[in-house]
Motif scaffolding. Structure first.
Motif, short mmCIF file in Angstrom:
data_model
loop_
_atom_site.label_atom_id
_atom_site.label_comp_id
_atom_site.label_asym_id
_atom_site.label_seq_id
_atom_site.Cartn_x
_atom_site.Cartn_y
_atom_site.Cartn_z
N ARG A 121 42.63 38.91 31.08
CA ARG A 121 41.64 38.62 32.12
C ARG A 121 41.15 39.91 32.78
O ARG A 121 39.99 40.03 33.16
CB ARG A 121 42.26 37.69 33.15
CG ARG A 121 41.36 37.29 34.31
CD ARG A 121 42.09 36.29 35.20
NE ARG A 121 41.27 35.89 36.33
CZ ARG A 121 41.32 36.49 37.52
NH1 ARG A 121 42.16 37.51 37.70
NH2 ARG A 121 40.55 36.07 38.51
N GLY A 122 42.05 40.87 32.91
CA GLY A 122 41.66 42.14 33.49
C GLY A 122 41.20 43.17 32.48
O GLY A 122 40.27 43.94 32.74
N LEU A 123 41.82 43.18 31.30
CA LEU A 123 41.58 44.26 30.34
C LEU A 123 40.30 44.07 29.53
O LEU A 123 39.65 45.06 29.17
CB LEU A 123 42.78 44.39 29.41
CG LEU A 123 42.95 45.73 28.67
CD1 LEU A 123 42.86 46.90 29.64
CD2 LEU A 123 44.28 45.76 27.94
N VAL A 124 39.91 42.83 29.22
CA VAL A 124 38.69 42.62 28.45
C VAL A 124 37.46 43.15 29.21
O VAL A 124 36.69 43.95 28.65
CB VAL A 124 38.52 41.13 28.07
CG1 VAL A 124 37.14 40.90 27.44
CG2 VAL A 124 39.61 40.70 27.09
N PRO A 125 37.25 42.77 30.48
CA PRO A 125 36.14 43.41 31.21
C PRO A 125 36.33 44.90 31.40
O PRO A 125 35.36 45.66 31.43
CB PRO A 125 36.12 42.67 32.56
CG PRO A 125 36.89 41.41 32.33
CD PRO A 125 37.92 41.74 31.29
N GLY A 126 37.58 45.35 31.54
CA GLY A 126 37.83 46.77 31.73
C GLY A 126 37.44 47.58 30.51
O GLY A 126 36.78 48.62 30.62
N ALA A 127 37.83 47.12 29.33
CA ALA A 127 37.51 47.85 28.11
C ALA A 127 36.03 47.76 27.76
O ALA A 127 35.47 48.69 27.17
CB ALA A 127 38.35 47.32 26.95
N ALA A 128 35.39 46.66 28.13
CA ALA A 128 33.99 46.47 27.76
C ALA A 128 33.03 47.17 28.71
O ALA A 128 32.14 47.91 28.27
CB ALA A 128 33.67 44.97 27.71
N ILE A 129 33.21 46.96 30.03
CA ILE A 129 32.22 47.48 30.99
C ILE A 129 32.85 48.28 32.11
O ILE A 129 32.19 48.60 33.10
CB ILE A 129 31.39 46.32 31.58
CG1 ILE A 129 32.28 45.33 32.34
CG2 ILE A 129 30.60 45.62 30.49
CD1 ILE A 129 31.51 44.27 33.09
N GLY A 130 34.13 48.62 32.00
CA GLY A 130 34.76 49.45 33.01
C GLY A 130 35.10 48.74 34.30
O GLY A 130 35.37 49.39 35.31
N ASP A 131 35.10 47.40 34.31
CA ASP A 131 35.47 46.64 35.52
C ASP A 131 36.98 46.50 35.56
O ASP A 131 37.57 45.72 34.81
CB ASP A 131 34.80 45.26 35.50
CG ASP A 131 34.99 44.50 36.80
OD1 ASP A 131 36.08 44.61 37.41
OD2 ASP A 131 34.06 43.80 37.23
N THR A 132 37.63 47.24 36.45
CA THR A 132 39.09 47.24 36.53
C THR A 132 39.61 46.40 37.69
O THR A 132 40.79 46.48 38.03
CB THR A 132 39.61 48.68 36.69
OG1 THR A 132 39.05 49.25 37.89
CG2 THR A 132 39.20 49.54 35.51
N SER A 133 38.76 45.58 38.29
CA SER A 133 39.14 44.86 39.51
C SER A 133 40.24 43.84 39.28
O SER A 133 40.93 43.46 40.23
CB SER A 133 37.91 44.16 40.11
OG SER A 133 37.35 43.22 39.20
#
Length: 761
Positions: free
Chosen positions: A201-213
């Motif tokens: 839930r955290g890493l997919v957006p983080g790796a794709a668009i840099g969203d680490t929230s």
């Protein structure tokens, strides 16, 4: 031969910007004029163009800095900030709100301010202001009106002032145009991944668009320990992946070179908008633009001159990048990959296959260049960084490409986006697994001297190691020796990890889980069952602890209060477990977290009651429990912590939550007439061992063991040395999870058996 002609310009411009962004506009203008004179004189005397052009570029950068410093100082913002005035400010949100520092941190976001009202006047401004306060729901591109108190920023900061909000922000106009479209894509990606397990839930957006929230704190810590955070800090590697994917698409469509270059440029620009311009993102994008220009001109761009041009151009436009650690790390890594990695790969090909030599050389070169800079941020080194990056590298391409593709399709074709995001999630699962396994190896994080001295020492050690590694040798045994060394480098730490004592002994009764800067205490209440006090910060750390303990049913779940470091891990803990009953703080603050926690408990089928409203004692499986706090009328979440006494098989545990001195003194008054509670054999020290401890309460207690749940390298100074001494003086064995890891306690004929890493058992 490598073209280094633009390197002096990049280095000199960077050094000049580091110095002048912290001075006045007049001083910066003076430096610019002096450098311009030197450049002109050098050119007239026939100096090499590389030299005088580098000085001229530095003069240009200093001149740009002088103009921007003058613009900052002009208008009403600077004097209002100097006076720490109360103001109303209007502007546009630039970036995503962020919050670091654990529970209780103040969210912050950068606002491009264009108007300010204060001290009876209104004026126009053009400056970046850092707003702190309840800004977590502001969207990038929204026009907002903020009310708060200004303060000057530190010299050299990339913002002109800091605004501490005293009221919730007002949205004057929501994002429009491109900002609205980007917000829709990012929001759809977050919605599409919301039901995934916490890591994904955290890493997919983080790796794709840099969203680490949404990255769990424990996963974030693991990735930091083994230098994998670049995966979620969108940078050169992401643009390289994107360019590769676009090039493959262009080749499949048989597009000519110019069309492929234009397609790459469009994709790069779109990706910058999607992830929002950050220092490393802008650097990578500009470097990509230089490379595209070279392709269009028919001369394939080489990475070193492209990097030199990117650094020089970016610093002229934004001199404050020179003091950005992210920018410096990004440039250092790219330069090392361009200059050092080929040399290392050539040397390693003597003993390794070509593909493996290159795969090892790239992270080794990047780590060699970035290590001294990282030490300035965190005084530690990562011995397994190269290994972790080598193992995680194959997953970066699918994690990025599938994640970005899924994000772009999610708002309009969610059915098509879902399998793409699932594929990206599989790649992210591997990345998370690599991070956690390597970070859990012995010696994954080795302390190192901090500051400039520590950075210099590491740079010298790295240089010496590279010099030795790159020396030419002619030894027939080199290949088997290096192969054996590589095998041992992987096998030895794994074997040490496998052979180390297990922290869960047979017959355990109490376990203080290591969940970072949070709290989770487990008391065994039967086979596969337990009483659990708090569930730690967001993420799966508490869930992982319960899984290792084999806890499938929670007979009683106590949420001492609703701060995120005590309730954040609730979704992962509830997933797949039966919860019979829950006891929560009577004070529903913070309101949002309290509401979400109660709703999750009810949805899980638990019977929920607040301390003081129902029974004050009871039986949960084999554990007898009794509520001893909070005191009536507590109005602050910490003081409203549920204090509970738990007894099982001769072990009595007093869990103090985050009670502050007032609540602890009230408990001391109650315990004065309660000898059984005073005789608790185990005390979970209040508030992570902070300095706010009641000597009166500690003087009544005489535990054999005092447990301190605390995060490693936390910024609060927990546990306070005075608190450790306070309980140690009472004869307690004080064990903190930051140094001891999880602590397990068993009982044998009334004697406690304690297992912890720091005890060697």
């Amino acid at each position: 031969m490598t073209d280094l002609r633009l390197v002096p310009a990049g280095l000199l411009v960077w050094l000049a910007c580091v110095l002048v962004v912290g001075v006045t506009s007049a001083a910066a203008a003076g430096v610019a004029a002096a450098l311009a004179v030197v450049a002109a004189a050098a050119a007239l005397r026939g100096a090499p163009p590389t030299a005088w052009l580098a000085v001229a570029a530095a003069a240009l950068a200093c001149g740009s800095c002088a103009l921007q410093l003058h613009q900052r100082a002009s208008g009403p913002l600077a004097p209002l900030a100097a006076d720490r005035a109360a103001v109303t400010l209007e502007g546009v949100v630039r970036g995503e709100p962020a919050c670091t520092g654990g529970a209780g941190c103040r969210p912050r976001v950068v606002v491009a301010a264009d108007a300010v009202v204060g001290r009876g006047g209104r004026g126009e401004v053009a400056a970046r202001v850092l707003a702190t306060g309840p800004v977590e729901y502001l969207a990038h591109g929204a026009r907002v009106r903020l009310v708060g108190r200004l303060a000057p920023a530190d010299p050299g900061d990339d913002v002109a002032a800091v605004l501490r909000l005293v009221a919730p922000p007002a949205v004057v106009r929501p994002p429009a145009g491109v900002d609205a479209a980007v917000g829709r894509v990012r929001g759809a990606l977050l919605a599409a991944t919301d039901a995934m397990p916490p890591d994904l839930r955290g890493l997919v957006p983080g790796a794709a668009i840099g969203d680490t929230s949404r990255i769990p704190p424990d996963l974030d810590r693991a990735m930091r320990d083994v230098s994998l955070t670049h995966i979620t800090a969108v940078s050169g590697s992401h643009f390289a992946v994107l360019a590769t994917a676009v090039a493959a698409l262009g080749s499949a469509l048989a597009l000519p070179r110019l069309a492929r270059a234009l397609l790459t440029a469009v994709a790069t620009a779109g990706f910058v908008l999607l992830v929002h311009p950050q220092p490393s993102v802008v650097r990578a994008a500009v470097m990509g633009a230089v490379a595209v220009a070279g392709v269009v001109a028919g001369r394939p761009a080489r990475s070193v001159p492209a990097l030199g041009a990117a650094v020089t151009g970016l610093l002229v436009l934004d001199p404050w990048l020179a003091r950005s650690y992210g920018f410096v790390l990004s440039v250092a890594a790219t330069a090392a990959i361009a200059l050092l990695a080929p040399v290392l790969a050539a040397r390693l090909q003597v003993v390794l296959p070509r593909w493996l030599a290159l795969a090892v050389a790239v992270p080794a070169a990047a780590q060699a260049a970035c290590g001294p800079v990282i030490v300035l941020l965190e005084p530690a080194v990562s011995p397994y960084a190269v290994l972790a990056n080598l193992l995680a590298a194959p997953a970066l391409f699918p994690a990025t490409v599938l994640g970005v593709a899924g994000a772009l399709l999610a708002p309009w074709l969610p059915g098509v986006a879902a399998p793409l995001l699932d594929g990206g999630a599989a790649a992210c699962w591997w990345i998370a697994t690599v991070a956690r396994v390597t970070a859990d190896l012995p010696g994954a994080r080795v302390p190192w001297p901090g500051g400039a001295g520590g950075a210099s020492l590491l740079a010298l050690a790295t240089a010496a190691g590279l010099a030795l590694a790159l020396r030419r040798r002619r030894r027939p045994l080199a290949r088997p020796v290096v192969a054996l060394a590589l095998a041992l480098a992987v096998a030895v730490p794994v074997l040490r990890w496998a052979a180390q004592p297990r922290w869960v002994p047979d017959g355990w009764r109490v376990v203080q889980c290591d969940v970072g800067q949070g709290d989770t205490l487990v008391v065994r209440s039967g086979e596969g069952a337990a009483v659990v006090v708090d569930v730690g910060p967001p993420g799966r750390a508490a869930d992982a602890c319960l899984r290792r303990l084999g806890v499938r049913r929670i007979d009683l779940l106590v949420l001492t209060h609703f701060h995120a470091d005590h309730v954040g891990g609730l979704p992962a803990v509830l997933a797949g477990r039966e919860v019979a009953a829950a006891l929560v703080s009577p004070l529903a603050e913070p309101a949002g977290q309290a509401r979400e926690a109660r709703a999750a408990l009810v949805a899980a089928g638990a019977t929920v009651s607040a301390a003081g409203e129902g029974a004050a004692r009871g039986q949960a499986g084999e554990v007898a429990w009794r509520v001893l706090g909070p005191p009536p009328g507590a109005v602050e979440p910490n003081d409203a912590s549920v204090v509970v006494l738990l007894a099982v098989d001769g072990v009595t545990v007093l869990a103090l939550g985050d009670a502050e001195i007032a609540a602890q003194d009230a408990l001391a008054a109650r315990l004065a007439g309660d000898p059984r509670a005073r005789s608790a054999t185990v005390v979970k020290v209040a508030h992570h061992g902070s300095a706010t401890q009641s000597r009166r309460l500690a003087g009544l207690l005489a535990p054999a063991v005092a447990l301190v749940p605390v995060g490693r390298d936390n910024e609060y100074g927990h546990p306070a040395p005075a608190t450790v001494d306070l309980y140690r003086d009472r004869g307690a064995l004080v064990l903190a999870t930051d140094t001891c890891g999880p602590v397990a306690i068993a009982a044998d004929d009334g004697a406690l058996e304690v297992t912890a890493r720091c005890l060697g058992r």
